[in-house]
Scaffold this motif. Structure first.
Motif, PDB file in Angstrom:
ATOM      1  N   MET A   1       8.451  -4.832  -9.587  1.00 49.10           N
ATOM      2  CA  MET A   1       8.007  -5.022  -8.222  1.00 49.10           C
ATOM      3  C   MET A   1       6.598  -5.609  -8.247  1.00 49.10           C
ATOM      4  O   MET A   1       5.722  -5.093  -8.919  1.00 49.10           O
ATOM      5  N   ILE A   2       6.399  -6.672  -7.512  1.00 55.08           N
ATOM      6  CA  ILE A   2       5.074  -7.267  -7.373  1.00 55.08           C
ATOM      7  C   ILE A   2       4.662  -7.144  -5.921  1.00 55.08           C
ATOM      8  O   ILE A   2       5.428  -7.464  -5.013  1.00 55.08           O
ATOM      9  N   ALA A   3       3.473  -6.636  -5.703  1.00 53.45           N
ATOM     10  CA  ALA A   3       2.916  -6.531  -4.361  1.00 53.45           C
ATOM     11  C   ALA A   3       1.504  -7.100  -4.410  1.00 53.45           C
ATOM     12  O   ALA A   3       0.808  -6.970  -5.411  1.00 53.45           O
ATOM     13  N   LYS A   4       1.100  -7.754  -3.350  1.00 53.23           N
ATOM     14  CA  LYS A   4      -0.222  -8.389  -3.311  1.00 53.23           C
ATOM     15  C   LYS A   4      -1.060  -7.755  -2.213  1.00 53.23           C
ATOM     16  O   LYS A   4      -0.539  -7.340  -1.181  1.00 53.23           O
ATOM     17  N   THR A   5      -2.358  -7.674  -2.459  1.00 52.47           N
ATOM     18  CA  THR A   5      -3.285  -7.200  -1.437  1.00 52.47           C
ATOM     19  C   THR A   5      -4.516  -8.087  -1.450  1.00 52.47           C
ATOM     20  O   THR A   5      -4.751  -8.834  -2.394  1.00 52.47           O
ATOM     21  N   ASN A   6      -5.286  -7.986  -0.406  1.00 52.63           N
ATOM     22  CA  ASN A   6      -6.555  -8.699  -0.308  1.00 52.63           C
ATOM     23  C   ASN A   6      -7.687  -7.764  -0.687  1.00 52.63           C
ATOM     24  O   ASN A   6      -7.550  -6.541  -0.622  1.00 52.63           O
ATOM     25  N   ILE A   7      -8.814  -8.340  -1.047  1.00 57.43           N
ATOM     26  CA  ILE A   7     -10.032  -7.560  -1.262  1.00 57.43           C
ATOM     27  C   ILE A   7     -10.931  -7.841  -0.071  1.00 57.43           C
ATOM     28  O   ILE A   7     -11.225  -8.992   0.236  1.00 57.43           O
ATOM     29  N   TYR A   8     -11.351  -6.788   0.606  1.00 61.41           N
ATOM     30  CA  TYR A   8     -12.133  -6.900   1.829  1.00 61.41           C
ATOM     31  C   TYR A   8     -13.615  -6.659   1.558  1.00 61.41           C
ATOM     32  O   TYR A   8     -14.020  -6.510   0.411  1.00 61.41           O
ATOM     33  N   ASN A   9     -14.381  -6.605   2.632  1.00 56.70           N
ATOM     34  CA  ASN A   9     -15.817  -6.326   2.499  1.00 56.70           C
ATOM     35  C   ASN A   9     -16.017  -5.081   1.656  1.00 56.70           C
ATOM     36  O   ASN A   9     -15.230  -4.147   1.699  1.00 56.70           O
ATOM     37  N   ARG A  10     -17.100  -5.105   0.903  1.00 61.21           N
ATOM     38  CA  ARG A  10     -17.450  -3.979   0.040  1.00 61.21           C
ATOM     39  C   ARG A  10     -16.354  -3.699  -0.990  1.00 61.21           C
ATOM     40  O   ARG A  10     -16.180  -2.595  -1.454  1.00 61.21           O
ATOM     41  N   TYR A  11     -15.553  -4.710  -1.327  1.00 62.82           N
ATOM     42  CA  TYR A  11     -14.529  -4.663  -2.371  1.00 62.82           C
ATOM     43  C   TYR A  11     -13.436  -3.628  -2.111  1.00 62.82           C
ATOM     44  O   TYR A  11     -12.850  -3.078  -3.034  1.00 62.82           O
ATOM     45  N   GLN A  12     -13.143  -3.368  -0.855  1.00 61.93           N
ATOM     46  CA  GLN A  12     -12.073  -2.432  -0.517  1.00 61.93           C
ATOM     47  C   GLN A  12     -10.734  -3.155  -0.494  1.00 61.93           C
ATOM     48  O   GLN A  12     -10.663  -4.350  -0.227  1.00 61.93           O
ATOM     49  N   THR A  13      -9.667  -2.420  -0.779  1.00 65.21           N
ATOM     50  CA  THR A  13      -8.313  -2.960  -0.715  1.00 65.21           C
ATOM     51  C   THR A  13      -7.379  -1.859  -0.233  1.00 65.21           C
ATOM     52  O   THR A  13      -7.798  -0.712  -0.060  1.00 65.21           O
ATOM     53  N   VAL A  14      -6.122  -2.209  -0.015  1.00 69.24           N
ATOM     54  CA  VAL A  14      -5.119  -1.262   0.468  1.00 69.24           C
ATOM     55  C   VAL A  14      -4.001  -1.189  -0.562  1.00 69.24           C
ATOM     56  O   VAL A  14      -3.579  -2.215  -1.103  1.00 69.24           O
ATOM     57  N   ILE A  15      -3.531   0.010  -0.851  1.00 74.28           N
ATOM     58  CA  ILE A  15      -2.374   0.160  -1.736  1.00 74.28           C
ATOM     59  C   ILE A  15      -1.140  -0.180  -0.896  1.00 74.28           C
ATOM     60  O   ILE A  15      -0.910   0.445   0.139  1.00 74.28           O
ATOM     61  N   PRO A  16      -0.365  -1.168  -1.320  1.00 74.03           N
ATOM     62  CA  PRO A  16       0.802  -1.575  -0.524  1.00 74.03           C
ATOM     63  C   PRO A  16       1.778  -0.415  -0.279  1.00 74.03           C
ATOM     64  O   PRO A  16       1.959   0.460  -1.135  1.00 74.03           O
ATOM     65  N   LYS A  17       2.376  -0.438   0.887  1.00 73.85           N
ATOM     66  CA  LYS A  17       3.288   0.621   1.308  1.00 73.85           C
ATOM     67  C   LYS A  17       4.416   0.837   0.297  1.00 73.85           C
ATOM     68  O   LYS A  17       4.777   1.976  -0.015  1.00 73.85           O
ATOM     69  N   GLU A  18       4.965  -0.266  -0.241  1.00 74.47           N
ATOM     70  CA  GLU A  18       6.072  -0.143  -1.194  1.00 74.47           C
ATOM     71  C   GLU A  18       5.641   0.640  -2.436  1.00 74.47           C
ATOM     72  O   GLU A  18       6.398   1.446  -2.973  1.00 74.47           O
ATOM     73  N   ILE A  19       4.422   0.393  -2.897  1.00 77.71           N
ATOM     74  CA  ILE A  19       3.891   1.087  -4.068  1.00 77.71           C
ATOM     75  C   ILE A  19       3.659   2.562  -3.741  1.00 77.71           C
ATOM     76  O   ILE A  19       4.023   3.449  -4.513  1.00 77.71           O
ATOM     77  N   ARG A  20       3.027   2.825  -2.583  1.00 81.52           N
ATOM     78  CA  ARG A  20       2.770   4.219  -2.182  1.00 81.52           C
ATOM     79  C   ARG A  20       4.054   5.027  -2.136  1.00 81.52           C
ATOM     80  O   ARG A  20       4.108   6.161  -2.608  1.00 81.52           O
TER      81      ARG A  20
END
Length: 78
Positions: A1-20
């Motif tokens: 499974m490959i999931a992509k996320t963005n890196i936001y201000n202050r280097y924050q990101t979100v763990i994709p729902k599928e992974i969670r």
């Protein structure tokens, strides 16, 4: 499974729902980041420890006065 996320201000990101969902992650976990010998990033998910979880896990070489230690913590000495 490959999931992509963005890196936001202050280097924050979100763990994709599928992974969670796949590895059962919730808000009560901590992510530990490591870089292995081959330079690859490895993530480990673990439960946050509460004070109750820590009782009995640790020992000391000399006796501790818990009341004094709590007072020091309240004063910000740790």
């Amino acid at each position: 499974m490959i999931a992509k996320t963005n890196i936001y201000n202050r280097y924050q990101t979100v763990i994709p729902k599928e992974i969670r969902k796949k590895i059962n992650i919730d808000k009560e976990q901590i992510i530990e980041w490591d870089i292995n010998d081959k330079g690859k990033v490895e993530l480990t998910f673990r439960k946050k420890l509460t004070t109750k979880d820590m009782i009995g896990r640790y020992t000391t070489k000399k006796p501790i006065n818990a009341t004094n230690e709590l007072k020091k913590m309240e004063r910000g000495e740790y």
